[in-house]
Write a protein that holds these residues in place. Structure first.
Motif, PDB file in Angstrom:
ATOM      1  N   TRP A 200     -15.135 -11.796  12.335  1.00 54.87           N
ATOM      2  CA  TRP A 200     -14.792 -10.371  12.264  1.00 54.87           C
ATOM      3  C   TRP A 200     -15.600  -9.725  11.130  1.00 54.87           C
ATOM      4  O   TRP A 200     -15.837 -10.345  10.102  1.00 54.87           O
ATOM      5  CB  TRP A 200     -13.296 -10.150  12.092  1.00 54.87           C
ATOM      6  N   PRO A 201     -16.060  -8.493  11.349  1.00 58.36           N
ATOM      7  CA  PRO A 201     -16.942  -7.854  10.370  1.00 58.36           C
ATOM      8  C   PRO A 201     -16.200  -7.150   9.243  1.00 58.36           C
ATOM      9  O   PRO A 201     -15.198  -6.476   9.453  1.00 58.36           O
ATOM     10  CB  PRO A 201     -17.706  -6.834  11.217  1.00 58.36           C
ATOM     11  N   GLN A 202     -16.718  -7.321   8.036  1.00 56.75           N
ATOM     12  CA  GLN A 202     -16.267  -6.553   6.874  1.00 56.75           C
ATOM     13  C   GLN A 202     -17.376  -5.560   6.550  1.00 56.75           C
ATOM     14  O   GLN A 202     -18.524  -5.962   6.334  1.00 56.75           O
ATOM     15  CB  GLN A 202     -16.021  -7.492   5.696  1.00 56.75           C
ATOM     16  N   LEU A 203     -17.044  -4.292   6.530  1.00 57.65           N
ATOM     17  CA  LEU A 203     -18.048  -3.245   6.357  1.00 57.65           C
ATOM     18  C   LEU A 203     -17.832  -2.530   5.026  1.00 57.65           C
ATOM     19  O   LEU A 203     -17.062  -1.557   4.943  1.00 57.65           O
ATOM     20  CB  LEU A 203     -17.982  -2.247   7.527  1.00 57.65           C
ATOM     21  N   PRO A 204     -18.500  -2.973   3.954  1.00 57.59           N
ATOM     22  CA  PRO A 204     -18.290  -2.375   2.633  1.00 57.59           C
ATOM     23  C   PRO A 204     -18.735  -0.924   2.524  1.00 57.59           C
ATOM     24  O   PRO A 204     -18.469  -0.285   1.500  1.00 57.59           O
ATOM     25  CB  PRO A 204     -19.096  -3.291   1.699  1.00 57.59           C
ATOM     26  N   ALA A 205     -19.404  -0.409   3.570  1.00 58.35           N
ATOM     27  CA  ALA A 205     -19.693   1.030   3.583  1.00 58.35           C
ATOM     28  C   ALA A 205     -18.388   1.815   3.598  1.00 58.35           C
ATOM     29  O   ALA A 205     -18.343   2.981   3.186  1.00 58.35           O
ATOM     30  CB  ALA A 205     -20.541   1.386   4.810  1.00 58.35           C
ATOM     31  N   ASN A 206     -17.316   1.171   4.090  1.00 52.56           N
ATOM     32  CA  ASN A 206     -15.981   1.752   4.036  1.00 52.56           C
ATOM     33  C   ASN A 206     -15.316   1.310   2.725  1.00 52.56           C
ATOM     34  O   ASN A 206     -15.218   0.113   2.447  1.00 52.56           O
ATOM     35  CB  ASN A 206     -15.142   1.278   5.224  1.00 52.56           C
ATOM     36  N   ARG A 207     -14.862   2.262   1.956  1.00 54.14           N
ATOM     37  CA  ARG A 207     -14.375   1.999   0.596  1.00 54.14           C
ATOM     38  C   ARG A 207     -13.283   0.934   0.538  1.00 54.14           C
ATOM     39  O   ARG A 207     -13.224   0.127  -0.390  1.00 54.14           O
ATOM     40  CB  ARG A 207     -13.860   3.311  -0.007  1.00 54.14           C
ATOM     41  N   GLN A 208     -12.411   0.905   1.531  1.00 54.45           N
ATOM     42  CA  GLN A 208     -11.284  -0.023   1.503  1.00 54.45           C
ATOM     43  C   GLN A 208     -11.673  -1.460   1.848  1.00 54.45           C
ATOM     44  O   GLN A 208     -10.826  -2.350   1.815  1.00 54.45           O
ATOM     45  CB  GLN A 208     -10.191   0.455   2.474  1.00 54.45           C
ATOM     46  N   GLU A 209     -12.948  -1.669   2.188  1.00 57.80           N
ATOM     47  CA  GLU A 209     -13.355  -3.005   2.623  1.00 57.80           C
ATOM     48  C   GLU A 209     -14.170  -3.750   1.576  1.00 57.80           C
ATOM     49  O   GLU A 209     -14.935  -4.663   1.897  1.00 57.80           O
ATOM     50  CB  GLU A 209     -14.097  -2.906   3.965  1.00 57.80           C
ATOM     51  N   GLY A 210     -14.001  -3.367   0.313  1.00 57.02           N
ATOM     52  CA  GLY A 210     -14.624  -4.121  -0.764  1.00 57.02           C
ATOM     53  C   GLY A 210     -13.955  -5.477  -0.922  1.00 57.02           C
ATOM     54  O   GLY A 210     -12.835  -5.700  -0.451  1.00 57.02           O
ATOM     55  N   MET A 211     -14.605  -6.383  -1.624  1.00 63.22           N
ATOM     56  CA  MET A 211     -14.139  -7.764  -1.708  1.00 63.22           C
ATOM     57  C   MET A 211     -12.733  -7.880  -2.285  1.00 63.22           C
ATOM     58  O   MET A 211     -11.949  -8.726  -1.843  1.00 63.22           O
ATOM     59  CB  MET A 211     -15.120  -8.597  -2.525  1.00 63.22           C
ATOM     60  N   LEU A 212     -12.396  -7.058  -3.271  1.00 63.08           N
ATOM     61  CA  LEU A 212     -11.050  -7.093  -3.825  1.00 63.08           C
ATOM     62  C   LEU A 212     -10.117  -6.147  -3.079  1.00 63.08           C
ATOM     63  O   LEU A 212      -9.000  -6.509  -2.701  1.00 63.08           O
ATOM     64  CB  LEU A 212     -11.069  -6.736  -5.310  1.00 63.08           C
ATOM     65  N   ARG A 213     -10.558  -4.917  -2.862  1.00 64.32           N
ATOM     66  CA  ARG A 213      -9.698  -3.894  -2.260  1.00 64.32           C
ATOM     67  C   ARG A 213      -9.135  -4.317  -0.907  1.00 64.32           C
ATOM     68  O   ARG A 213      -7.985  -4.020  -0.584  1.00 64.32           O
ATOM     69  CB  ARG A 213     -10.468  -2.588  -2.083  1.00 64.32           C
ATOM     70  N   GLN A 214      -9.945  -5.008  -0.110  1.00 67.09           N
ATOM     71  CA  GLN A 214      -9.527  -5.299   1.259  1.00 67.09           C
ATOM     72  C   GLN A 214      -8.278  -6.184   1.312  1.00 67.09           C
ATOM     73  O   GLN A 214      -7.503  -6.095   2.269  1.00 67.09           O
ATOM     74  CB  GLN A 214     -10.674  -5.973   2.015  1.00 67.09           C
ATOM     75  N   PHE A 215      -8.079  -7.010   0.290  1.00 69.87           N
ATOM     76  CA  PHE A 215      -6.957  -7.937   0.322  1.00 69.87           C
ATOM     77  C   PHE A 215      -5.908  -7.643  -0.752  1.00 69.87           C
ATOM     78  O   PHE A 215      -5.012  -8.442  -0.985  1.00 69.87           O
ATOM     79  CB  PHE A 215      -7.480  -9.372   0.208  1.00 69.87           C
ATOM     80  N   LEU A 216      -6.006  -6.482  -1.381  1.00 70.63           N
ATOM     81  CA  LEU A 216      -5.041  -6.079  -2.402  1.00 70.63           C
ATOM     82  C   LEU A 216      -3.687  -5.621  -1.840  1.00 70.63           C
ATOM     83  O   LEU A 216      -2.662  -5.872  -2.464  1.00 70.63           O
ATOM     84  CB  LEU A 216      -5.613  -4.950  -3.259  1.00 70.63           C
ATOM     85  N   PRO A 217      -3.642  -4.935  -0.695  1.00 80.18           N
ATOM     86  CA  PRO A 217      -2.356  -4.431  -0.222  1.00 80.18           C
ATOM     87  C   PRO A 217      -1.291  -5.524  -0.166  1.00 80.18           C
ATOM     88  O   PRO A 217      -1.511  -6.591   0.406  1.00 80.18           O
ATOM     89  CB  PRO A 217      -2.682  -3.894   1.176  1.00 80.18           C
TER      90      PRO A 217
END
Length: 357
Positions: free
Chosen positions: A38-55
């Motif tokens: 599955w793709p992670q697209l860091p162009a989207n702010r919420q998909e940074g390495m830390l942010r994506q798994f913070l919730p």
């Protein structure tokens, strides 16, 4: 359950520079239909390495564009207690993980849901599905508290973060397993490249082993294989000595560093471990200068060096995946797509030469 045999199949690393999750998923299934990711697209702010798994983590605060854990907040202790109450409820079966804080949502992981939708259409042809999550060492050394101190050095916060990632990994693995049994779940650990340096001088191999044991067990508990991706060099025994099933390393630039630990490497392969060989470069200047033929030749040369350690070429082939050396999120779309194409072509050339269609 059928044993997973790698046979130099191509697999990608999560990040891509594209903005459309649907386009990224289509490119992935076209290039690597046997084991799509599955793709992670860091162009989207919420998909940074830390942010994506913070919730879901307690105490997450954003101020002046910086995200941190605010342990000084008046309600932190309450949220921290609720976190562990829900963790225990999920672990003990009193609460469904799907109804917990340990899931992912389309808000931060749209690529995962687009990927599952596509995977269901191809469940009869895929061999496995591959997911990824930020690893516990990178997560805990990259995430800080309100004083700028990495949460790794706060035992309570570290424990919470590892449990948080373990259940997120468990949930992700379970969702993939519903489509195809024996999914692969990789822990992305760029932070491990600093292990042994002055920055990490107080972090011990035992600390790393403890963190990994919990997240690996979560993946194994859902019938998955656990992998780790390090995009540079590290002290490889700290990984080989864990129960990790797959080690994804930069074979293009750091193969010689892996050979510094022959006993650990041989032992890992003898117990059935899989080397995910990052033989396809992701540095722009190298991508432009290589061909599928040159990279396949490089892999066969490296295989010859592994044979000198007493390993059999057929065994190495059976326990190898072909990958890029890192994600492509920082490249242009055209170069990223070339990396995808090269990965597929290198795999095809190796498999053809080894007589496997």
């Amino acid at each position: 359950m059928e044993v997973f045999t790698a046979n130099a199949l191509p697999v990608l690393v999560g990040s891509m520079p594209h903005k459309s999750h649907r386009q990224a998923v289509e490119l992935i299934f076209s290039a690597t239909p046997s084991i799509p990711i599955w793709p992670q697209l860091p162009a989207n702010r919420q998909e940074g390495m830390l942010r994506q798994f913070l919730p879901g983590m307690p105490g997450v605060t954003e101020r002046d564009g910086k995200v941190f854990i605010d342990t000084a907040a008046s309600d932190f202790e309450t949220h921290f207690l609720h976190f562990f109450e829900q963790y225990l409820a999920v672990e003990e079966g009193a609460e469904e993980i799907d109804q917990s804080r340990f899931t992912m949502s389309p808000a931060e992981a749209a690529g995962f849901f687009a990927f599952l939708e596509e995977a269901r259409l191809h469940r009869d042809s895929v061999i496995a599905l591959k997911g990824q999550i930020t690893g516990p060492i990178t997560f805990c050394t990259g995430l800080v508290d309100q004083d700028g101190r990495a949460i790794f050095y706060n035992e309570q916060l570290r424990d919470a973060a590892v449990k948080h990632l373990a259940l997120k990994a468990r949930w992700q693995t379970s969702k993939m397993a519903q489509v195809k049994e024996r999914p692969l779940l990789f822990f992305d650990e760029p932070g491990l490249a600093g292990f042994g340096s002055s920055a990490f001088i107080t972090i011990t191999p035992a600390d790393i082993a403890t963190c990994f044991s919990e997240v690996i067990a979560a993946v194994h508990g859902e019938g998955g294989l656990a992998g780790v991706h390090v995009c540079a060099n590290t002290e490889w025994p700290v990984i080989f000595d864990t129960a990790m099933d797959i080690v994804n390393y930069d074979a293009y630039s750091y193969f010689d560093r892996l050979l510094l630990y022959p006993d650990h490497l041989v032992s890992f392969l003898q117990r059935g471990g899989i080397l995910a060989s990052g033989i396809v470069p992701t540095a722009a200047e190298h991508v432009a200068g290589e061909t599928a033929e040159s990279l396949a030749d490089k892999w066969f040369t490296q295989t010859g060096e592994l044979e000198h350690l007493g390993l059999d070429a057929r065994t190495i082939f059976a326990q190898t995946l072909i990958t890029p050396s890192c994600g492509t999120g920082t490249l242009s779309e055209s170069l990223a797509e070339k990396v995808l194409s090269l990965t597929a072509q290198v795999s095809m050339l190796i498999r053809d030469k080894m007589g496997v269609v």
